[in-house]
Motif scaffolding. Structure first.
Motif, PDB file in Angstrom:
ATOM      1  N   CYS A   1      -2.532   9.116  -9.712  1.00 37.81           N
ATOM      2  CA  CYS A   1      -2.137   7.776 -10.174  1.00 37.81           C
ATOM      3  C   CYS A   1      -1.210   7.529  -8.344  1.00 37.81           C
ATOM      4  CB  CYS A   1      -1.470   6.855 -10.925  1.00 37.81           C
ATOM      5  SG  CYS A   1      -1.325   5.613 -11.521  1.00 37.81           S
ATOM      6  N   ALA A   2      -0.907   7.173  -7.750  1.00 40.61           N
ATOM      7  CA  ALA A   2      -0.236   6.826  -6.446  1.00 40.61           C
ATOM      8  C   ALA A   2       0.963   5.457  -6.420  1.00 40.61           C
ATOM      9  CB  ALA A   2      -1.009   6.394  -5.392  1.00 40.61           C
ATOM     10  N   GLN A   3       0.231   4.480  -7.599  1.00 40.97           N
ATOM     11  CA  GLN A   3       0.784   2.806  -7.310  1.00 40.97           C
ATOM     12  C   GLN A   3       0.599   2.324  -9.190  1.00 40.97           C
ATOM     13  OE1 GLN A   3       1.947   0.793  -3.960  1.00 40.97           O
ATOM     14  NE2 GLN A   3       0.471  -0.604  -4.715  1.00 40.97           N
ATOM     15  N   VAL A   4       2.214   1.766  -9.215  1.00 41.50           N
ATOM     16  CA  VAL A   4       1.107   0.594  -9.992  1.00 41.50           C
ATOM     17  C   VAL A   4       2.065  -0.508 -10.232  1.00 41.50           C
ATOM     18  CG1 VAL A   4       1.300   0.014 -12.978  1.00 41.50           C
ATOM     19  CG2 VAL A   4       0.687   2.534 -12.444  1.00 41.50           C
ATOM     20  N   PHE A   5       1.607  -1.492 -10.702  1.00 42.11           N
ATOM     21  CA  PHE A   5       2.162  -3.013 -10.143  1.00 42.11           C
ATOM     22  C   PHE A   5       2.114  -3.968 -11.303  1.00 42.11           C
ATOM     23  CE2 PHE A   5       1.387  -7.370  -8.622  1.00 42.11           C
ATOM     24  CZ  PHE A   5       2.152  -7.536  -7.646  1.00 42.11           C
TER      25      PHE A   5
ATOM     26  N   THR B   1      -0.033  -1.452   0.319  1.00 42.72           N
ATOM     27  CA  THR B   1       0.015  -0.070   0.588  1.00 42.72           C
ATOM     28  C   THR B   1       0.621   1.249   0.439  1.00 42.72           C
ATOM     29  OG1 THR B   1      -2.040  -1.561   1.239  1.00 42.72           O
ATOM     30  CG2 THR B   1      -1.463   1.099   1.011  1.00 42.72           C
ATOM     31  N   PRO B   2       0.868   2.296  -1.151  1.00 45.75           N
ATOM     32  CA  PRO B   2       1.730   3.579  -0.856  1.00 45.75           C
ATOM     33  C   PRO B   2       1.140   4.403   0.111  1.00 45.75           C
ATOM     34  CG  PRO B   2      -0.058   3.092  -2.681  1.00 45.75           C
ATOM     35  CD  PRO B   2      -0.269   2.295  -2.325  1.00 45.75           C
ATOM     36  N   ASN B   3       1.553   5.092   0.441  1.00 39.91           N
ATOM     37  CA  ASN B   3       1.177   6.630   2.098  1.00 39.91           C
ATOM     38  C   ASN B   3       0.518   7.444   1.212  1.00 39.91           C
ATOM     39  OD1 ASN B   3       2.382   4.809   4.196  1.00 39.91           O
ATOM     40  ND2 ASN B   3       4.509   5.313   4.470  1.00 39.91           N
ATOM     41  N   HIS B   4      -0.607   7.432   1.406  1.00 40.79           N
ATOM     42  CA  HIS B   4      -1.127   9.317   1.294  1.00 40.79           C
ATOM     43  C   HIS B   4      -1.705   9.458   2.421  1.00 40.79           C
ATOM     44  CE1 HIS B   4      -4.845   6.991   0.206  1.00 40.79           C
ATOM     45  NE2 HIS B   4      -4.284   6.185  -0.174  1.00 40.79           N
ATOM     46  N   ASP B   5      -2.408  10.620   1.854  1.00 39.60           N
ATOM     47  CA  ASP B   5      -3.123  11.238   3.130  1.00 39.60           C
ATOM     48  C   ASP B   5      -4.925  11.631   2.299  1.00 39.60           C
ATOM     49  OD1 ASP B   5      -2.000  11.072   5.179  1.00 39.60           O
ATOM     50  OD2 ASP B   5      -0.162  13.322   4.665  1.00 39.60           O
ATOM     51  N   TYR B   6      -4.551  11.192   1.175  1.00 40.21           N
ATOM     52  CA  TYR B   6      -6.146  11.134   0.696  1.00 40.21           C
ATOM     53  C   TYR B   6      -7.252  10.425   1.496  1.00 40.21           C
ATOM     54  CZ  TYR B   6      -3.243  13.201  -3.428  1.00 40.21           C
ATOM     55  OH  TYR B   6      -2.683  14.467  -3.976  1.00 40.21           O
ATOM     56  N   GLN B   7      -8.461  10.924   1.242  1.00 43.96           N
ATOM     57  CA  GLN B   7      -9.395   9.964   1.095  1.00 43.96           C
ATOM     58  C   GLN B   7     -10.465   8.598   0.664  1.00 43.96           C
ATOM     59  OE1 GLN B   7     -11.967  13.592   1.016  1.00 43.96           O
ATOM     60  NE2 GLN B   7     -12.263  13.376   3.274  1.00 43.96           N
ATOM     61  N   TYR B   8     -10.360   9.051  -0.581  1.00 42.22           N
ATOM     62  CA  TYR B   8     -10.659   8.130  -1.417  1.00 42.22           C
ATOM     63  C   TYR B   8      -8.678   7.210  -1.873  1.00 42.22           C
ATOM     64  CZ  TYR B   8     -14.988   9.782  -0.860  1.00 42.22           C
ATOM     65  OH  TYR B   8     -16.038  10.164  -0.657  1.00 42.22           O
ATOM     66  N   GLU B   9      -9.081   5.977  -1.570  1.00 40.42           N
ATOM     67  CA  GLU B   9      -8.226   4.868  -2.881  1.00 40.42           C
ATOM     68  C   GLU B   9      -8.779   3.922  -3.209  1.00 40.42           C
ATOM     69  OE1 GLU B   9      -4.604   3.781  -0.643  1.00 40.42           O
ATOM     70  OE2 GLU B   9      -5.189   1.691  -2.058  1.00 40.42           O
ATOM     71  N   LEU B  10      -8.600   4.123  -4.257  1.00 43.83           N
ATOM     72  CA  LEU B  10      -9.354   2.874  -5.801  1.00 43.83           C
ATOM     73  C   LEU B  10      -8.365   2.216  -5.910  1.00 43.83           C
ATOM     74  CD1 LEU B  10     -11.450   4.246  -8.450  1.00 43.83           C
ATOM     75  CD2 LEU B  10      -9.377   2.448  -9.304  1.00 43.83           C
ATOM     76  N   ASN B  11      -9.048   0.928  -6.129  1.00 47.96           N
ATOM     77  CA  ASN B  11      -7.710  -0.332  -6.609  1.00 47.96           C
ATOM     78  C   ASN B  11      -8.243  -0.376  -8.320  1.00 47.96           C
ATOM     79  OD1 ASN B  11      -4.827  -0.471  -5.624  1.00 47.96           O
ATOM     80  ND2 ASN B  11      -6.223   0.208  -4.466  1.00 47.96           N
ATOM     81  N   LYS B  12      -7.470  -1.083  -9.154  1.00 50.93           N
ATOM     82  CA  LYS B  12      -7.683  -1.138 -10.656  1.00 50.93           C
ATOM     83  C   LYS B  12      -7.156  -2.714 -10.761  1.00 50.93           C
ATOM     84  CE  LYS B  12     -10.734  -2.123 -14.285  1.00 50.93           C
ATOM     85  NZ  LYS B  12     -11.287  -3.672 -14.157  1.00 50.93           N
ATOM     86  N   ASP B  13      -7.502  -3.797 -10.818  1.00 52.47           N
ATOM     87  CA  ASP B  13      -7.002  -5.478 -10.889  1.00 52.47           C
ATOM     88  C   ASP B  13      -6.940  -5.344 -12.908  1.00 52.47           C
ATOM     89  OD1 ASP B  13      -5.382  -5.125  -8.414  1.00 52.47           O
ATOM     90  OD2 ASP B  13      -7.141  -7.218  -7.696  1.00 52.47           O
TER      91      ASP B  13
ATOM     92  N   TYR C   1       6.142   0.762  -9.188  1.00 49.37           N
ATOM     93  CA  TYR C   1       6.284   2.183  -9.591  1.00 49.37           C
ATOM     94  C   TYR C   1       4.831   3.270  -8.388  1.00 49.37           C
ATOM     95  CZ  TYR C   1       7.312   6.575 -11.526  1.00 49.37           C
ATOM     96  OH  TYR C   1       7.356   7.885 -11.725  1.00 49.37           O
ATOM     97  N   ARG C   2       6.391   4.083  -7.768  1.00 48.29           N
ATOM     98  CA  ARG C   2       5.725   4.979  -7.463  1.00 48.29           C
ATOM     99  C   ARG C   2       6.293   6.036  -7.429  1.00 48.29           C
ATOM    100  NH1 ARG C   2       6.157   1.354  -2.177  1.00 48.29           N
ATOM    101  NH2 ARG C   2       4.491  -0.176  -2.517  1.00 48.29           N
TER     102      ARG C   2
END
Length: 146
Positions: A122-126, A8-20, A137-138
């Protein structure tokens, strides 16, 4: 798709969406030090994209999952990655390696996100290339905060 837990990337945003998503593509690494990877070969890539933000759009989405899939899956599925203009045969920073693939996916996604009025990030790409090899990549923190 196999259910996976991603770092999980560190962030202070309210929403985190993940798409596989997954796509099949071939590639080769045009450098003699790549050994057997100099030869054209294929993978079933598994990609997870993490998008963060504080505002939802008029439909209640951070971003529509379908838009993410169209940007990446439609572009790369059943292709020879080396033929895509985002990759290079001369510059190692743009070879079609897993590391570069993760960064290029981030660039494509973030470019689209920059056009949205709610400005998600975009906080992270796996990117998993094989069952035992993956890259994350972050963006640098300052890019995530812009």
């Amino acid at each position: 798709m196999l259910q996976q837990i991603y770092p999980t990337p560190n962030h202070d945003y309210q929403y985190e969406l993940n798409k596989d998503m997954q796509f099949a593509a071939a590639h080769y690494v045009p450098h003699e030090a790549a050994g057997a990877c100099q030869n054209v070969h294929g993978h079933t890539y598994f990609v997870n994209i993490t998008i963060v933000g504080d505002e939802l759009d008029e439909t209640g989405f951070l971003i529509n999952f379908q838009h993410i899939k169209q940007l990446i899956h439609k572009r790369f599925d059943h292709t020879l990655l080396n033929e895509d203009p985002t990759f290079s045969k001369e510059d190692s920073n743009h070879f079609s390696t897993t590391e570069v693939m993760a960064r290029k996916v981030w660039e494509l996604i973030q470019e689209h996100l920059n056009t949205l009025p709610t400005k998600p990030k975009c906080a992270q790409v796996f990117v998993r290339e094989t069952p035992t090899s993956y890259c994350i990549y972050r963006p640098r923190k300052e890019l995530l905060l812009k």
